[in-house]
Design an enzyme around this catalytic site. Structure first.
Site, PDB file in Angstrom:
ATOM      1  N   ASP A  50      37.368  42.741  35.138  1.00 51.71           N
ATOM      2  CA  ASP A  50      37.389  41.801  36.342  1.00 51.71           C
ATOM      3  C   ASP A  50      38.630  40.723  36.057  1.00 51.71           C
ATOM      4  OD1 ASP A  50      36.901  41.021  38.959  1.00 51.71           O
ATOM      5  OD2 ASP A  50      35.099  40.195  38.581  1.00 51.71           O
TER       6      ASP A  50
ATOM      7  N   HIS B 239      42.485  43.021  38.762  1.00 52.82           N
ATOM      8  CA  HIS B 239      43.132  42.318  39.895  1.00 52.82           C
ATOM      9  C   HIS B 239      44.679  41.988  39.453  1.00 52.82           C
ATOM     10  CE1 HIS B 239      39.344  42.090  42.240  1.00 52.82           C
ATOM     11  NE2 HIS B 239      38.883  41.780  41.176  1.00 52.82           N
TER      12      HIS B 239
ATOM     13  N   GLU C 218      37.007  47.452  44.418  1.00 53.04           N
ATOM     14  CA  GLU C 218      35.535  47.120  44.673  1.00 53.04           C
ATOM     15  C   GLU C 218      35.577  46.697  46.321  1.00 53.04           C
ATOM     16  OE1 GLU C 218      36.595  42.669  42.889  1.00 53.04           O
ATOM     17  OE2 GLU C 218      34.547  42.984  43.656  1.00 53.04           O
TER      18      GLU C 218
ATOM     19  N   ASN D 294      41.937  44.397  46.737  1.00 54.92           N
ATOM     20  CA  ASN D 294      41.804  42.996  47.751  1.00 54.92           C
ATOM     21  C   ASN D 294      43.368  42.156  47.392  1.00 54.92           C
ATOM     22  OD1 ASN D 294      41.312  42.363  44.892  1.00 54.92           O
ATOM     23  ND2 ASN D 294      39.802  40.559  45.512  1.00 54.92           N
TER      24      ASN D 294
HETATM   25  O1  DOR Z   1      35.707  36.299  41.070  1.00 57.34           O
HETATM   26  C1  DOR Z   1      35.992  36.900  41.608  1.00 57.34           C
HETATM   27  N1  DOR Z   1      37.539  37.129  41.807  1.00 57.34           N
HETATM   28  N2  DOR Z   1      35.194  37.954  42.149  1.00 57.34           N
HETATM   29  C2  DOR Z   1      35.776  38.895  42.932  1.00 57.34           C
HETATM   30  O2  DOR Z   1      35.133  39.738  43.372  1.00 57.34           O
HETATM   31  C3  DOR Z   1      37.325  38.916  43.273  1.00 57.34           C
HETATM   32  C4  DOR Z   1      38.067  37.963  42.163  1.00 57.34           C
HETATM   33  C5  DOR Z   1      39.519  37.728  42.677  1.00 57.34           C
HETATM   34  O3  DOR Z   1      40.038  38.638  43.265  1.00 57.34           O
HETATM   35  O4  DOR Z   1      39.912  36.667  42.487  1.00 57.34           O
END
Ligand code: DOR
Length: 429
Positions: free
Chosen positions: A290, A59, A143, A92
């Site tokens: 992640d 991200h 995702e 996202n």
């Molecule tokens: O812990 C998380 N943070 N899980 C996710 O699926 C999204 C992510 C975020 O974008 O901060």
């Protein structure tokens, strides 16, 4: 000597134990052996050369409102300083990437600012223009939130089934965030784990697998326990990934940071589950980070107000390479999980360290680990849950034959975007 090189990396240790010079030109490795005459030579004595990692779950934040957590400059520099030469950005963002226009804006921002290669995924929701995103160059979809998480609302099973059908027809890959969330007071890591149990990951995966369209390529994101990983292995042809935080952190062992810093979805689990996940190492197809940066201010609020997510693109390979140096895992197994399988699933090229392959490389000190500390990391988040653990960080990272990172200096190469197979240039491009 038949051809000259732009760069010769001299006296490199290759994974098989051989010491050689690697000559680079035109973005590729052109020779491995005695160095070709080169415009620039770099003495790499004592450095192990590995292919650059492909982190398929990052991200990057940025955009108009999230640059205070991370942007493409800091996030991609963090990637390079951790041996990752390609990141796949998750959609996202704020707003999320549901349209071709939003997607093109994201590509423009990353093209201007990124220092590593990047692909960008399209967002799946009832409103998404999936075909438009594919033609704008989405590398994959997801995702995809089957349960709500930070910056992602849950997509209904009916909307998902419709999206699966469109994605299967495009022959694209969909990646899935699976959880089943129990309502309740989210006041500690123990409570967070209870409210987002691994059994819920499994039920959600099974619910989605029952809705897969024929021929759909699906990949389950960030599975956090043997229960969900074994369920993924029962749902072929789907693949899955596991994250460093589920291998290195637990409710009982969450490092030196307060509990809220380790709040993440799916949650870190109990120590016994973490250890059991390591026992499955050989069966895990992909490790991805992640990387989900939030600031110290956000992470130090009361637990229930803390956003979920942990930064990790810079520490993923270093933590795991330290485990290779300790003799716990094989180097070949690490390369499969962080380079070759993600590249294969995404349909992109990774370096094989052979002539003709892309010169995406990272050079690491041999047998030497260092103590991880946030002070030397590059993410704008400014903290790490791995403070005090051992890592092996690259000294040099090369992207397309360009020295993009060398001993804390960064340099930006051109042509770093990796569009997906459906890409059609628009008339204005
Ligand atoms: O812990 C998380 N943070 N899980 C996710 O699926 C999204 C992510 C975020 O974008 O901060």
């Amino acid at each position: 000597m038949s051809s000259d090189a732009e760069i010769a990396l001299e006296n490199v240790l290759l994974p098989g134990g051989r010491v050689a010079d690697i000559s680079l030109a035109g973005g590729k490795i052109i020779h491995v052996g005695a160095g070709r005459r080169a415009d620039r030579t770099i003495d790499c004595s004592g450095l192990l050369c590995l292919p650059g990692a492909v982190d398929m779950h990052v991200h990057m934040r940025g955009g108009e409102t999230q640059g205070y957590k991370e942007d493409w400059v800091t996030g991609s520099q963090s990637a390079l300083a951790g041996g990752v030469t390609t990141v796949v950005d998750q959609p996202n963002t704020v707003p999320s990437l549901t349209t071709a226009a939003a997607f093109r804006g994201r590509v423009a921002e990353a093209t201007r600012d990124a220092y590593c290669r990047f692909g960008i995924n399209g967002y799946v929701s009832g409103e998404s223009d999936i075909t438009g995103l594919w033609e704008a160059g989405a590398l994959a979809f997801g995702e995809t939130f089957a349960a709500a998480s930070s910056y992602g609302s849950a997509v209904t099973p009916d909307e998902l089934a419709k999206a699966f059908s469109v994605i299967a027809n495009l022959d694209a890959l969909v990646t899935l965030h699976c959880e089943d969330v129990i309502p309740g007071d989210d006041t500690s890591l123990t409570a967070h784990e209870f409210l987002r149990p691994d059994a819920g990951e499994k039920t959600c995966m099974e619910m989605l697998a029952a809705r897969f369209s024929p021929g759909l390529s699906a990949h389950f994101c960030h599975l956090s326990s043997p229960l969900s990983a074994e369920a993924a292995m029962m749902a072929p042809p789907a693949t899955f990934e596991v994250m460093p935080h589920h291998l290195f952190l637990s409710i009982e062992e969450h490092g030196t940071v307060p509990e809220g810093y380790c709040k993440v979805n799916p949650p870190v689990r109990h120590e016994a589950t973490r250890k059991a996940l390591w026992e499955m190492w050989d069966a895990i197809p992909v490790i991805a980070s992640d990387h989900a940066p939030h600031t110290v201010g956000e992470k130090s609020q009361s637990f229930s107000a803390v956003p979920s997510g942990i930064p990790g693109v810079e520490t993923m390979v270093p933590l795991l390479l330290a485990q290779v140096y300790r003799g716990r895992i094989a180097l070949t197994s690490l390369l499969e999980k962080v380079v070759y399988t993600p590249a294969h699933l995404l349909g992109i090229h990774a370096s094989t360290l052979l002539p003709g392959s892309p010169a995406d490389l990272a050079l690491y000190p041999q047998q030497e680990t260092e103590t991880i500390t946030a002070d030397t990391l590059h993410s704008r988040a400014g903290w790490t849950p791995y403070e005090g653990m051992q890592g092996v960080f690259p000294q040099i990272t090369c992207v397309g034959g360009h020295i993009s990172y060398m001993r804390n200096e960064f340099s930006q190469a051109d042509g770093l975007w990796i569009p997906g197979r459906g890409y059609k240039a628009s008339e204005t491009e």
